[in-house]
Scaffold this active site. Structure first.
Site, PDB file in Angstrom:
ATOM      1  N   HIS A   1      14.870 -40.034   4.470  1.00  0.00           N
ATOM      2  CA  HIS A   1      14.162 -40.211   5.488  1.00  0.00           C
ATOM      3  C   HIS A   1      12.333 -39.712   4.887  1.00  0.00           C
ATOM      4  O   HIS A   1      11.572 -39.654   5.604  1.00  0.00           O
ATOM      5  CB  HIS A   1      14.053 -39.427   7.041  1.00  0.00           C
TER       6      HIS A   1
ATOM      7  N   LYS B   1      13.550 -17.992  -2.573  1.00  0.00           N
ATOM      8  CA  LYS B   1      13.720 -17.039  -3.559  1.00  0.00           C
ATOM      9  C   LYS B   1      13.212 -17.846  -4.821  1.00  0.00           C
ATOM     10  O   LYS B   1      12.613 -16.946  -5.628  1.00  0.00           O
ATOM     11  CB  LYS B   1      15.236 -16.563  -3.684  1.00  0.00           C
TER      12      LYS B   1
ATOM     13  N   ASN C   1      -3.335   3.991   4.633  1.00  0.00           N
ATOM     14  CA  ASN C   1      -2.781   2.663   4.802  1.00  0.00           C
ATOM     15  C   ASN C   1      -2.943   2.244   6.138  1.00  0.00           C
ATOM     16  O   ASN C   1      -2.894   3.003   7.237  1.00  0.00           O
ATOM     17  CB  ASN C   1      -1.381   2.937   4.661  1.00  0.00           C
ATOM     18  N   GLY C   2      -3.369   0.937   6.280  1.00  0.00           N
ATOM     19  CA  GLY C   2      -3.346   0.450   7.458  1.00  0.00           C
ATOM     20  C   GLY C   2      -4.874  -0.055   7.838  1.00  0.00           C
ATOM     21  O   GLY C   2      -5.584  -0.747   6.870  1.00  0.00           O
TER      22      GLY C   2
ATOM     23  N   LYS D   1       6.666  -6.076  -1.056  1.00  0.00           N
ATOM     24  CA  LYS D   1       7.864  -5.810  -0.414  1.00  0.00           C
ATOM     25  C   LYS D   1       7.904  -5.570   1.031  1.00  0.00           C
ATOM     26  O   LYS D   1       8.635  -6.343   1.778  1.00  0.00           O
ATOM     27  CB  LYS D   1       8.551  -4.481  -1.109  1.00  0.00           C
TER      28      LYS D   1
ATOM     29  N   ARG E   1       6.159  -2.151  -4.000  1.00  0.00           N
ATOM     30  CA  ARG E   1       5.780  -2.430  -2.451  1.00  0.00           C
ATOM     31  C   ARG E   1       4.585  -3.420  -2.490  1.00  0.00           C
ATOM     32  O   ARG E   1       4.282  -4.236  -1.836  1.00  0.00           O
ATOM     33  CB  ARG E   1       5.243  -1.224  -1.632  1.00  0.00           C
TER      34      ARG E   1
ATOM     35  N   CYS F   1       0.801  -1.340   0.054  1.00  0.00           N
ATOM     36  CA  CYS F   1       0.107  -0.051  -0.005  1.00  0.00           C
ATOM     37  C   CYS F   1       0.900   1.273  -0.034  1.00  0.00           C
ATOM     38  O   CYS F   1       1.874   1.348   0.594  1.00  0.00           O
ATOM     39  CB  CYS F   1      -0.989  -0.122   1.141  1.00  0.00           C
TER      40      CYS F   1
ATOM     41  N   GLU G   1      16.702 -20.181   2.154  1.00  0.00           N
ATOM     42  CA  GLU G   1      16.507 -19.123   1.548  1.00  0.00           C
ATOM     43  C   GLU G   1      16.578 -19.337  -0.017  1.00  0.00           C
ATOM     44  O   GLU G   1      15.984 -18.739  -0.785  1.00  0.00           O
ATOM     45  CB  GLU G   1      17.979 -18.413   2.119  1.00  0.00           C
TER      46      GLU G   1
ATOM     47  N   TRP H   1      -3.639  -2.394  -0.667  1.00  0.00           N
ATOM     48  CA  TRP H   1      -3.338  -3.759  -0.467  1.00  0.00           C
ATOM     49  C   TRP H   1      -4.585  -4.408   0.419  1.00  0.00           C
ATOM     50  O   TRP H   1      -4.819  -3.806   1.555  1.00  0.00           O
ATOM     51  CB  TRP H   1      -2.100  -3.939   0.182  1.00  0.00           C
TER      52      TRP H   1
ATOM     53  N   GLU I   1       9.416 -17.810  -4.889  1.00  0.00           N
ATOM     54  CA  GLU I   1       8.799 -16.337  -4.881  1.00  0.00           C
ATOM     55  C   GLU I   1       8.877 -15.883  -6.399  1.00  0.00           C
ATOM     56  O   GLU I   1       7.977 -15.173  -6.944  1.00  0.00           O
ATOM     57  CB  GLU I   1       9.758 -15.262  -4.279  1.00  0.00           C
TER      58      GLU I   1
HETATM   59  N1  GLU Z   1      -7.532  -1.308   5.315  1.00  0.00           N
HETATM   60  C1  GLU Z   1      -7.525  -0.628   3.991  1.00  0.00           C
HETATM   61  C2  GLU Z   1      -8.187  -1.369   2.969  1.00  0.00           C
HETATM   62  O1  GLU Z   1      -8.703  -2.485   2.903  1.00  0.00           O
HETATM   63  C3  GLU Z   1      -6.440   0.154   3.606  1.00  0.00           C
HETATM   64  C4  GLU Z   1      -5.543  -1.096   3.216  1.00  0.00           C
HETATM   65  C5  GLU Z   1      -4.034  -0.771   2.581  1.00  0.00           C
HETATM   66  O2  GLU Z   1      -3.268  -0.499   3.495  1.00  0.00           O
HETATM   67  O3  GLU Z   1      -3.894  -0.439   1.542  1.00  0.00           O
HETATM   68  O4  GLU Z   1      -8.805  -0.803   2.044  1.00  0.00           O
END
Ligand code: GLU
Length: 611
Positions: free
Chosen positions: A504, A485, A100-101, A606, A27, A2, A481, A74, A488
């Site tokens: 085993h 990678k 974001n959050g 990221k 990201r 995000c 690792e 995100w 991924e």
């Molecule tokens: N929680 C928010 C959503 O679902 C923001 C997500 C984010 O950090 O992009 O829209």
């Protein structure tokens, strides 16, 4: 994950915002959008999928104006679709918010708003913020935002525009970074320096619990009660070119090739040849405190967890202190025992990985001592820790970590050396390792010179649908690792095993179609490792052996499908640093031969800033 971008000044906002969002694409995101203010109107454009879709929409339905905000989302609340993409607006369309959050009490707030007759159009937690701000009867936008934030619990980086306050953007931070960029009669804001450095390197970081108002001529910062906090912008010492891939086809390639220099930077000024030890001022632990440590517990996620395993092994070996690594994402859910004489080490490139941050907070709540191995200076984890070792890898953009990861290993080597030298590691061994560390940057360059050979091998590995990566003791986390990678970025199933465990169970899967990449350093386990390779080869399994020229593989059956890669030798404790680099090249070239978008692997981000 995000991203937030905002602009206010004399130029057209939308192109600048889209360009800023492009810088944050690495990201990871699932949808994007912008809101631009003009003539008392907010115009919003949102699109699910790649940013290029939004850019195209903006050419068909342009938005004009000099004040705006943008977002790459995100999804945490509700699926990734146009309606849930940010910015979100209130019912009248006066307020636009990017966030974001996670708002923890969103469900309760949504229910309350619905009861009050508000029609919520998205599934997101974010939308409640737009309504709360829009419904506030306070006189200023700052008061409205602060009133809304008083009702929410959770984490946020936030940017708000309001049709009735066209001269400003109000931003707020709690747990999710926000950086203000000061230009010439224009202001920028972003959740990541990468979006700003092309426009300005004069920046101010908001702290948790702070708000700021941006106008064309400056910014003011406050606490939630709107009492002002003095905060001056400072110059950041970054080279904007560090955020460009330059002549490389991807950031991952550029960052792999930067490793010799990056490795030299993390070691610079920290090695003491005379006493065979290291100096780590940022740890903030004196010799007596270092001696009192009885146990070391490393916490990280993904590659940082695997390099944590390498680090724990190094600490046990050099310092003879019981050490182990654990996935930070699991740690706090098992009610961990936090002991006062354990040193906890949190490992994160971005310093924003929420799972790791929450683990750090859990330890601190229980009175433990945590040091950080972090790349981004001043990041959340770096600030939360009691001390730490900055990695000085420079900005890392590719999702698959390369130079930061190698520097994490070196950070652990420095820590292990110091912990060892206050215990039983002899001065002779200390000096041997210091000399080994000094040789490493050049040897990493030698490994990178082997790229053509590794590229060819990788092309063949990419043809397999399923692979094993194996190693023992020091080599096992290297294999883990390597497998991580590989999967991924190539999307092939790659599984890591201890070489000793092959017989085993997984040996049952070995045939001509399942290659094994084996880490076989010249050390005390070579003979056992080679014996296991014979078991694989006898079943027709193709082999790539990452080893040293001094290792005799014997007469392996099926020579045609056995390839060895002989790496330069360092001290055996430090050899993993070189093996890791060889495996990076294998993964990179496998992904490249399959035509994948190496810097933006599907479904991955990221900085994983949600739980
Ligand atoms: N929680 C928010 C959503 O679902 C923001 C997500 C984010 O950090 O992009 O829209």
């Amino acid at each position: 994950m995000c991203g937030i971008v905002g602009y206010l000044g004399a130029r057209e906002a939308a192109p600048l915002i889209v360009e800023g969002l492009r810088r944050l694409e690495y990201r990871g995101y699932d949808s994007s959008g912008v809101a631009v203010l003009k003539d008392g109107q907010i115009q919003v454009r949102r699109e699910v999928g790649k940013l290029s879709g939004l850019a195209q929409m903006l050419t068909q339905e342009p938005v004009a104006g000099h004040v705006g905000i943008g977002h790459t989302r995100w999804a945490t609340h509700g699926p990734a679709n146009d309606v849930n993409a940010h910015p979100h607006t209130d019912s009248k369309g006066d307020v636009a918010v990017v966030h974001n959050g996670i708002i923890d009490n969103a469900a309760r707030l949504r229910a309350r708003l619905t009861e009050d007759g508000v029609d919520l159009v998205s599934d997101t937690d974010t939308e409640v913020l737009a309504h709360l701000i829009g419904r506030s009867e306070a006189d200023t936008l700052e008061e409205k935002v602060s009133e809304a934030l008083a009702q929410v619990e959770g984490t946020y980086g936030l940017a708000v525009v309001h049709a009735a306050y066209p001269d400003r953007i109000v931003v707020a931070r709690n747990g999710s970074p926000l950086i203000i960029g000061v230009g010439d009669h224009e202001m920028h804001v972003a959740s990541d320096l990468a979006a700003l450095v092309r426009y300005t390197t004069t920046v101010a970081h908001l702290d948790d619990g702070e708000l700021a108002t941006l106008t064309a001529d400056g910014f003011t910062t406050y606490r939630h009660d709107l009492s002002t906090v003095a905060r001056a912008a400072t110059e950041v010492d970054v080279d904007p070119a560090a955020y460009d891939a330059g002549e490389h086809d991807s950031y991952m390639h550029k960052e792999m090739l930067e490793q010799p220099e990056a490795a030299a930077r993390v070691l610079r000024g920290r090695l003491d040849q005379r006493f065979g030890t290291s100096h780590l001022g940022g740890l903030d632990l004196d010799a007596r405190e270092l001696r009192a440590i009885r146990r070391v517990k490393v916490l990280g996620c993904g590659s940082a967890y695997y390099v944590g395993e390498m680090g724990a092994a190094l600490i046990e070996e050099l310092a003879r202190i019981p050490a182990s690594a654990e996935a930070a994402s699991e740690f706090r859910y098992r009610n961990p025992i936090v002991e006062p004489d354990t040193l906890y080490v949190a490992v994160s490139q971005s310093g924003e990985t929420v799972d790791t941050l929450l683990a750090v907070q859990e330890i601190k709540r229980k009175g433990g001592r945590v040091v950080g191995l972090v790349n981004v200076v001043g990041s959340a984890i770096a600030r939360e820790c009691d001390g730490g070792i900055y990695l000085h890898a420079g900005p890392e953009v590719a999702v698959a970590s390369t130079k930061a990861l190698t520097n994490m290993f070196l950070g652990f080597a420095l820590l292990a050396l110091q912990l060892g030298r206050v215990r039983d590691l002899s001065i002779a061994d200390g000096r041997r390792l210091v000399a080994g560390l000094q040789r490493l940057p050049d040897q990493i360059a030698e490994v990178l010179d082997r790229e053509p050979e590794l590229a060819e091998l990788a092309g063949r590995l990419a043809e397999a649908q399923s692979l094993f990566f194996v190693g023992r003791v020091r080599g096992y986390p290297v294999a883990r690792e390597g497998a991580q990678k590989f999967k991924e970025i190539s999307y092939r199933h790659a599984e890591a095993y201890q070489t000793s465990e092959l017989k085993h169970g997984p040996l049952a899967l070995i045939d001509e179609s399942v290659p094994t990449v084996s880490v076989v350093p010249d050390d005390e386990l070579t003979e056992r490792n080679v014996a296991a390779l014979h078991e694989v080869a006898a079943r027709g399994g193709p082999l790539v052996v990452v080893t040293h020229a001094t290792v005799d593989l014997g007469d392996l059956p099926g020579q045609a499908s056995v390839h060895r890669v002989d790496l330069p030798r360092n001290e055996r404790e430090l050899d993993p640093a070189l093996m890791v680099v060889a495996l990076q090249l294998l993964s990179y070239h496998a992904a490249k031969s399959l035509g994948h978008d190496i810097d933006k692997p599907r479904n991955l981000a990221k900085s994983v800033t949600v739980e």
